[in-house]
Design an enzyme around this catalytic site. Structure first.
Site, PDB file in Angstrom:
ATOM      1  N   LYS A  56       0.841  -1.218  -0.090  1.00 47.38           N
ATOM      2  CA  LYS A  56      -0.105   0.193   0.324  1.00 47.38           C
ATOM      3  C   LYS A  56       0.608   1.262   0.061  1.00 47.38           C
ATOM      4  O   LYS A  56       0.974   2.182  -0.742  1.00 47.38           O
ATOM      5  CB  LYS A  56      -0.863  -0.161   1.356  1.00 47.38           C
ATOM      6  CG  LYS A  56      -1.883  -1.379   1.021  1.00 47.38           C
ATOM      7  CD  LYS A  56      -2.544  -1.330  -0.412  1.00 47.38           C
ATOM      8  CE  LYS A  56      -2.904  -3.350   0.149  1.00 47.38           C
ATOM      9  NZ  LYS A  56      -2.144  -4.020  -0.530  1.00 47.38           N
ATOM     10  N   HIS A 450     -22.472  16.081   1.806  1.00 47.34           N
ATOM     11  CA  HIS A 450     -22.219  16.289   0.282  1.00 47.34           C
ATOM     12  C   HIS A 450     -21.542  17.183  -0.089  1.00 47.34           C
ATOM     13  O   HIS A 450     -21.555  17.869   1.187  1.00 47.34           O
ATOM     14  CB  HIS A 450     -23.526  17.225   0.028  1.00 47.34           C
ATOM     15  CG  HIS A 450     -23.245  17.439  -1.442  1.00 47.34           C
ATOM     16  ND1 HIS A 450     -23.306  16.299  -2.585  1.00 47.34           N
ATOM     17  CD2 HIS A 450     -23.293  18.799  -1.580  1.00 47.34           C
ATOM     18  CE1 HIS A 450     -23.577  17.184  -3.480  1.00 47.34           C
ATOM     19  NE2 HIS A 450     -22.887  17.921  -3.426  1.00 47.34           N
TER      20      HIS A 450
END
Length: 474
Positions: A56, A450
């Site tokens: 990773k 959002h």
């Protein structure tokens, strides 16, 4: 139990210090057991030292370099160079910090650490051959034992990992120089992750796979997205071909492949990475001494408490079967330790997530639509394409989708499949919902921030209910 002369005694012996073993050791110690952990290589196991963490780290660095080089659409122009030696040093520092942390956590929880290789002597004793050249051994007597010896990469005929030009994943993640050309044998998750990473760093990558597709464990509509992106990066897929041999050539090496019809092909490279899977490490334990026998594939069968056929011997992680995932190993380690402590716990495999750190990432948990049908569930399915996600578009990462699978009768979420940016993070919400028995409408009613990628999960739930706002209902 009275210890023998020259031996030590412990309540719980844990063999293997990977994510299954060290977690089990710490949890058992937290339950007031005297615990001894034996590790032959490095604390943290393959995952922390040679797998999950270093891969990773390299993947993150490759993504940064690739994104910077390809950000002209945003008005950003850059020509990054990658210093592989410096990158390897940074990766090693990350690994050292984590493995050192594991050792400190074990000691802080009063876990006795022994370096060496453990083999069974009898039902309640193991010999530990110390690391190094002194040849010394010690005997550890135990009440209960947790086997967590992990797995190793599978070799294929003609490709020995002892050869300098033949890489296992561990070798690829220890590289301090980038090969100009790389042949990867195997298109499973390890092969595809590393192929994508090296392609982003500028290596010409050829993937050889005997099957007719990449990532065969996943549905085609998921793998198609990943395969297409990899091809855009320059990865050359050669399906239906098996690697038969390699040989030195004037400019490096050549890998010879053979198709089912006998036709051969040759691919030049600097290195060949063999990534055809992993096998459990149980042959080093001398299981005959305790009358325990692995199955034909080397795995140790366990029950819902991680217990083997012997009531006082447990197995966790890769030695206990698929899926070979670090977080599954840790969960099994906790169950084993708490069972030994007398607690009423059991394994629940319904909500074990899986992730593939490709581009875009893959995240799955629970049942697919077809698996739900096979299980007798009448599924309802909802999907949100990432091209309709405002946050995905602002990241210039609009390929893929989020899909939820629910039980049409009860409304409960039973599965999720995602191929999307940050899917490895997004899948946790679906896993939690399955674990809690949440319904599709409860996921839809949960207000999501959002603009975020996680809104795609909410929208997929609404789509399953035929109430989607930001995508067409199915």
């Amino acid at each position: 139990m009275t210890p023998r002369d020259g031996s030590t005694r412990t309540d719980v012996l844990v063999i293997g210090g990977g994510p299954g073993g060290y977690v089990a050791a710490i949890r058992a110690a937290q339950r007031d057991r005297d615990v001894t952990l034996v590790e032959k290589d490095a604390y943290g196991g393959t995952c922390l030292n040679h797998g999950c963490i270093p891969s990773k780290a390299f993947i993150t660095a490759a993504d940064i370099a690739h994104d910077a080089e390809n950000a002209a659409v945003m008005g950003i122009h850059a020509d990054p160079t990658v210093d592989m030696a410096a990158l390897a040093d940074w990766k090693n520092d990350v690994v050292d910090r984590l493995t050192g942390g594991v050792e400190k956590l074990c000691k802080a929880n009063q876990v006795t650490l022994l370096e060496g290789t453990a083999t069974f002597a009898d039902d309640h004793a193991a010999r530990v051959a110390h690391s190094g050249d002194d040849g010394e051994t010690a005997t550890v007597e135990f009440e209960d034992c947790i086997v967590a010896t992990g797995s190793r990469p599978i070799e294929i005929p003609g490709f020995s990992f002892a050869d300098e030009d033949v890489w296992a994943s561990r070798d690829a993640l220890a590289a301090e120089e980038r090969p100009d050309e790389l042949v990867v044998v195997g298109a499973g998750y390890i092969g595809i992750e590393l192929s994508t990473m090296f392609a982003k760093l500028g290596t010409d990558v050829t993937v050889v796979e005997m099957l007719d597709s990449a990532l065969p464990a996943y549905d085609d509509d998921i793998t198609r997205v990943v395969r297409s992106r990899a091809a855009d990066l320059g990865v050359d897929f050669r399906f239906g071909e098996g690697a038969s041999e390699w040989r030195e050539s004037g400019r490096g090496i050549e890998v010879v492949t053979e198709a089912e019809d006998g036709e051969t092909a040759t691919y030049g490279a600097d290195k060949v990475l063999v990534a055809v899977g992993r096998e459990p490490v149980t042959d080093t334990l001398e299981l005959d001494a305790i009358g325990l026998e692995p199955d034909d594939t080397g795995f140790l069968a366990i029950d819902d408490h991680a217990r083997t056929a012997l009531d006082h011997v447990y197995a966790v992680g890769d030695v206990a079967g698929e899926p070979m995932l670090a977080h599954k190993a840790s969960a099994e380690g906790i169950v084993a330790a708490e069972t030994i402590a007398g607690e009423s716990v059991a394994l629940d495999h319904r909500a074990i997530p899986a992730a593939v750190f490709t581009d875009p990432e893959i995240g799955t948990v629970g049942l697919t639509e077809s698996e739900a049908v096979e299980a007798g569930v009448d599924p309802v399915v909802g999907e949100m394409p990432m091209r309709a996600s405002g946050r995905a578009l602002t990241m210039n990462e609009s390929e893929g989708f989020v899909r939820l699978v629910g039980d049409g009768e009860t409304g409960r979420l039973v599965g999720a499949q995602m191929v999307a940016p940050e899917a490895s993070e997004l899948i946790a919400e679906a896993g939690l919902a399955i674990e809690l028995g949440a319904t599709i409408d409860e996921v839809a009613d949960t207000i999501h921030t959002h603009p975020t990628l996680s809104e795609a999960t909410m929208e997929a739930a609404e789509n399953a209910m035929q109430q989607a706002i930001h995508t067409l209902n199915r």
